[in-house]
Design a protein around this motif. Structure first.
Motif, PDB file in Angstrom:
ATOM      1  N   GLU A 157       0.824  -1.209   0.000  1.00 44.12           N
ATOM      2  CA  GLU A 157       0.000   0.000   0.000  1.00 44.12           C
ATOM      3  C   GLU A 157       0.859   1.261   0.000  1.00 44.12           C
ATOM      4  O   GLU A 157       0.658   2.169  -0.819  1.00 44.12           O
ATOM      5  CB  GLU A 157      -0.928  -0.013   1.216  1.00 44.12           C
ATOM      6  N   MET A 158       1.824   1.338   0.927  1.00 42.20           N
ATOM      7  CA  MET A 158       2.633   2.551   1.035  1.00 42.20           C
ATOM      8  C   MET A 158       3.551   2.729  -0.169  1.00 42.20           C
ATOM      9  O   MET A 158       3.806   3.869  -0.595  1.00 42.20           O
ATOM     10  CB  MET A 158       3.447   2.537   2.333  1.00 42.20           C
ATOM     11  N   GLN A 159       4.017   1.640  -0.764  1.00 46.80           N
ATOM     12  CA  GLN A 159       4.852   1.762  -1.961  1.00 46.80           C
ATOM     13  C   GLN A 159       4.043   2.348  -3.112  1.00 46.80           C
ATOM     14  O   GLN A 159       4.555   3.180  -3.886  1.00 46.80           O
ATOM     15  CB  GLN A 159       5.429   0.411  -2.352  1.00 46.80           C
ATOM     16  N   GLN A 160       2.781   1.929  -3.229  1.00 54.59           N
ATOM     17  CA  GLN A 160       1.930   2.504  -4.265  1.00 54.59           C
ATOM     18  C   GLN A 160       1.750   4.004  -4.053  1.00 54.59           C
ATOM     19  O   GLN A 160       1.798   4.794  -5.003  1.00 54.59           O
ATOM     20  CB  GLN A 160       0.564   1.806  -4.274  1.00 54.59           C
ATOM     21  N   VAL A 161       1.564   4.407  -2.812  1.00 61.87           N
ATOM     22  CA  VAL A 161       1.425   5.825  -2.495  1.00 61.87           C
ATOM     23  C   VAL A 161       2.708   6.578  -2.833  1.00 61.87           C
ATOM     24  O   VAL A 161       2.675   7.664  -3.434  1.00 61.87           O
ATOM     25  CB  VAL A 161       1.040   6.017  -1.013  1.00 61.87           C
ATOM     26  N   ALA A 162       3.846   5.989  -2.462  1.00 59.81           N
ATOM     27  CA  ALA A 162       5.130   6.623  -2.760  1.00 59.81           C
ATOM     28  C   ALA A 162       5.315   6.797  -4.262  1.00 59.81           C
ATOM     29  O   ALA A 162       5.773   7.856  -4.732  1.00 59.81           O
ATOM     30  CB  ALA A 162       6.268   5.794  -2.175  1.00 59.81           C
ATOM     31  N   LEU A 174      -4.678   6.656   8.838  1.00 57.74           N
ATOM     32  CA  LEU A 174      -5.779   6.223   9.689  1.00 57.74           C
ATOM     33  C   LEU A 174      -5.544   4.775  10.089  1.00 57.74           C
ATOM     34  O   LEU A 174      -5.307   3.923   9.223  1.00 57.74           O
ATOM     35  CB  LEU A 174      -7.117   6.333   8.954  1.00 57.74           C
ATOM     36  N   THR A 175      -5.622   4.478  11.381  1.00 58.96           N
ATOM     37  CA  THR A 175      -5.330   3.140  11.887  1.00 58.96           C
ATOM     38  C   THR A 175      -6.570   2.481  12.487  1.00 58.96           C
ATOM     39  O   THR A 175      -7.554   3.144  12.822  1.00 58.96           O
ATOM     40  CB  THR A 175      -4.239   3.178  12.972  1.00 58.96           C
ATOM     41  N   GLY A 176      -6.462   1.169  12.665  1.00 60.34           N
ATOM     42  CA  GLY A 176      -7.456   0.425  13.418  1.00 60.34           C
ATOM     43  C   GLY A 176      -7.209   0.599  14.904  1.00 60.34           C
ATOM     44  O   GLY A 176      -6.382   1.421  15.321  1.00 60.34           O
ATOM     45  N   PRO A 177      -7.926  -0.161  15.746  1.00 59.93           N
ATOM     46  CA  PRO A 177      -7.788  -0.020  17.202  1.00 59.93           C
ATOM     47  C   PRO A 177      -6.344  -0.187  17.663  1.00 59.93           C
ATOM     48  O   PRO A 177      -5.630  -1.065  17.183  1.00 59.93           O
ATOM     49  CB  PRO A 177      -8.673  -1.151  17.745  1.00 59.93           C
ATOM     50  N   ASP A 230      -1.558  15.421   0.720  1.00 58.33           N
ATOM     51  CA  ASP A 230      -1.412  14.817  -0.603  1.00 58.33           C
ATOM     52  C   ASP A 230      -1.916  13.384  -0.625  1.00 58.33           C
ATOM     53  O   ASP A 230      -2.294  12.877  -1.690  1.00 58.33           O
ATOM     54  CB  ASP A 230       0.061  14.840  -1.030  1.00 58.33           C
ATOM     55  N   ALA A 231      -1.890  12.708   0.531  1.00 58.41           N
ATOM     56  CA  ALA A 231      -2.323  11.316   0.591  1.00 58.41           C
ATOM     57  C   ALA A 231      -2.846  10.980   1.979  1.00 58.41           C
ATOM     58  O   ALA A 231      -2.333  11.492   2.984  1.00 58.41           O
ATOM     59  CB  ALA A 231      -1.182  10.370   0.226  1.00 58.41           C
ATOM     60  N   ILE A 232      -3.868  10.112   2.018  1.00 65.26           N
ATOM     61  CA  ILE A 232      -4.391   9.574   3.270  1.00 65.26           C
ATOM     62  C   ILE A 232      -4.328   8.056   3.148  1.00 65.26           C
ATOM     63  O   ILE A 232      -4.993   7.464   2.291  1.00 65.26           O
ATOM     64  CB  ILE A 232      -5.829  10.038   3.531  1.00 65.26           C
ATOM     65  N   VAL A 233      -3.513   7.443   3.985  1.00 60.18           N
ATOM     66  CA  VAL A 233      -3.250   6.006   3.936  1.00 60.18           C
ATOM     67  C   VAL A 233      -4.040   5.346   5.068  1.00 60.18           C
ATOM     68  O   VAL A 233      -3.834   5.673   6.237  1.00 60.18           O
ATOM     69  CB  VAL A 233      -1.748   5.715   4.076  1.00 60.18           C
ATOM     70  N   THR A 256      -6.034   5.506   0.076  1.00 61.83           N
ATOM     71  CA  THR A 256      -5.849   4.064  -0.112  1.00 61.83           C
ATOM     72  C   THR A 256      -6.321   3.287   1.112  1.00 61.83           C
ATOM     73  O   THR A 256      -6.397   3.815   2.216  1.00 61.83           O
ATOM     74  CB  THR A 256      -4.375   3.729  -0.378  1.00 61.83           C
ATOM     75  N   GLY A 257      -6.622   2.008   0.888  1.00 63.09           N
ATOM     76  CA  GLY A 257      -7.065   1.131   1.966  1.00 63.09           C
ATOM     77  C   GLY A 257      -6.493  -0.267   1.822  1.00 63.09           C
ATOM     78  O   GLY A 257      -5.673  -0.539   0.949  1.00 63.09           O
TER      79      GLY A 257
END
Length: 322
Positions: A157-162, A174-177, A230-233, A256-257
């Protein structure tokens, strides 16, 4: 063989009553041909205990498990721990006392569920861990795990964003619990990639949105008035959909999710999300059920660590996965 199945949604305050109802109120063993130890007609009696049943990923797991149970001819009960570890421990203990042949569970707490899993295994129950792994699962009676590689998913996911940002930009996460093992592993994957891109800056601390769409939407609405993003991961599709709802379609922000859910696919198609990493939760449940039946039949597994692939899905290929 006719099979009856049901979805039990149990609350922590009514734990014992709720699980007892699984065998008495629904009539899951009322067929005259049912054996004392098995389900209907002596079918294997298997429980799947989910963390919760509140988003598309979890629903997909339940639906896939039901279909696979029908195919395999096993008597499947699906329970929800409602994100409460104490509830989940009680559910495991009650399933053991009710004579279930196998228990599949997605741990609310990867450390806190170990003792319950080990006790169930020592009682002769086949125990399989799904979606996210318990701590030191190999040495605590768990016969197999069926999951995705969450670190790898985070890296993909983060590589795609990069790549989309050209290695530079303001990002938010944004994270889970807090403490959820899957979320922590995905964050590890993010950090592995971010170490290679010093010009990708987290301009706000990661926000715990509990996997929830509405919480994510509210959080991102507040961020958009305070930060130039620029991005929300996001660590799951539910939160990514919420972020996309806040930003609006074709906002120019990369969103991205993870999970590859129908809601995520719809958001990708209409421009609210950029992409998602699919780990195929349904396949995790299917593989776990097949492994349980193999072991109950006296067979052996080729591997006791069954890992699904991490696949990037965006507008270019989303139609192939719907």
């Amino acid at each position: 063989m006719k099979k009856k199945r049901f979805l039990a949604m149990l609350m922590a305050g009514a734990m014992t009553l709720g699980i007892t109802a699984c065998s008495t109120e629904t009539g899951s063993t009322t067929d005259p041909s049912a054996s004392e130890e098995g389900g209907e007609g002596g079918a294997y009696k298997i429980a799947l205990i989910a963390q919760h049943q509140t988003n598309a990923f979890q629903i997909a797991i339940a639906e896939a498990a039901e279909a696979k149970a029908e195919e395999l001819g096993v008597d499947l009960t699906i329970l929800s721990a409602d994100q409460d570890a104490v509830t989940q421990i009680s559910q495991i203990e009650q399933c053991v006392s009710e004579g279930y042949d196998a228990i599949l569970f997605e741990p609310v707490d990867p450390d806190g569920l170990v003792d319950a899993a080990k006790s169930a295994s020592e009682a002769g129950v086949v125990v399989i861990n799904i979606v996210s792994a318990c701590t030191d699962w190999e040495n605590n009676g768990i016969a197999a795990v069926s999951y995705g590689d969450n670190v790898k998913a985070g890296e993909v996911e983060m590589q795609q964003v990069a790549d989309l940002l050209g290695g530079k930009g303001n990002i938010a996460i944004l994270t889970g619990p807090s403490g959820d093992s899957g979320g922590l592993q995905r964050m590890e994957g993010y950090e592995n990639i971010l170490a290679n891109y010093p010009d990708m800056v987290q301009v706000v601390s990661p926000a715990d949105c509990q996997w929830d769409t509405a919480q994510a939407q509210a959080t991102v609405e507040s961020w958009l008035s305070a930060y130039d993003l620029d991005a929300i991961v996001c660590q799951n599709d539910g939160m990514a959909v919420g972020a996309g709802n806040a930003a609006g379609a074709n906002s120019g922000i990369i969103i991205t999710g993870v999970d590859g859910t129908p809601d995520g696919f719809e958001a990708i198609k209409d421009g609210r999300m950029t992409g998602t990493v699919s780990q195929n939760g349904g396949a995790m449940a299917e593989n776990a059920l097949e492994a349980a039946v193999t072991l109950l039949d006296g067979g052996t597994l080729e591997t006791n660590e069954i890992i699904t692939d991490s696949t990037w899905i965006d507008a270019s290929n989303v139609a192939d996965y719907e």
